[in-house]
Design an enzyme around this catalytic site. Structure first.
Site, PDB file in Angstrom:
ATOM      1  N   GLN A  70      68.963   3.585  52.810  1.00 33.89           N
ATOM      2  CA  GLN A  70      68.732   4.596  53.488  1.00 33.89           C
ATOM      3  C   GLN A  70      69.218   5.989  52.387  1.00 33.89           C
ATOM      4  OE1 GLN A  70      71.874   5.592  55.782  1.00 33.89           O
ATOM      5  NE2 GLN A  70      71.001   7.762  55.406  1.00 33.89           N
ATOM      6  N   CYS A  71      68.446   7.072  52.552  1.00 33.77           N
ATOM      7  CA  CYS A  71      68.946   8.004  52.157  1.00 33.77           C
ATOM      8  C   CYS A  71      68.603   9.235  52.879  1.00 33.77           C
ATOM      9  CB  CYS A  71      68.387   8.601  50.490  1.00 33.77           C
ATOM     10  SG  CYS A  71      66.363   8.531  50.687  1.00 33.77           S
ATOM     11  N   ARG A  72      68.463  10.516  52.550  1.00 33.74           N
ATOM     12  CA  ARG A  72      68.140  11.850  53.126  1.00 33.74           C
ATOM     13  C   ARG A  72      66.596  11.665  53.743  1.00 33.74           C
ATOM     14  NH1 ARG A  72      65.725  16.135  51.860  1.00 33.74           N
ATOM     15  NH2 ARG A  72      65.929  18.245  53.157  1.00 33.74           N
TER      16      ARG A  72
END
Length: 101
Positions: free
Chosen positions: A62-64
């Protein structure tokens, strides 16, 4: 394979234990996170050994917005990880889902 924010939210709401890896930077993580393990994308090649015991388990990255985690997913798969899922839309989409609920 990808995972939707709705699917992840449902699993977290049920208290399911997931291997969630957050590949954002520490400052982003400090502002807001989903409780995942922080391994910034730039550090992933040097810290991949920390994940070796989970090579055949489901790992959700997961990231932005989903771009960096997509690169992390590709890197992990190239290094023998068999079940890596990218959170589509990242934390932005996750928080948007929560706002609509």
């Amino acid at each position: 394979m990808d995972i939707t924010v709705q699917e992840l939210k449902d699993r977290l709401d049920k208290g399911e234990n997931v291997n969630l890896i957050d590949v954002r930077e520490p400052s982003e993580y400090a502002e807001d996170n989903l409780g995942g393990e922080l391994i910034p994308l730039g550090e992933l090649p040097h810290r991949i050994d920390e994940l070796e015991d989970r090579q055949n388990e489901e790992i959700i990255v997961q990231c932005r917005s989903g771009a960096r985690s997509g690169r992390a997913q590709q890197y992990l798969e190239e290094n023998g990880f068999t079940n890596v899922r990218n959170l589509v839309g990242g934390i932005l989409a996750y928080r948007e889902l929560e706002r609509k609920a």
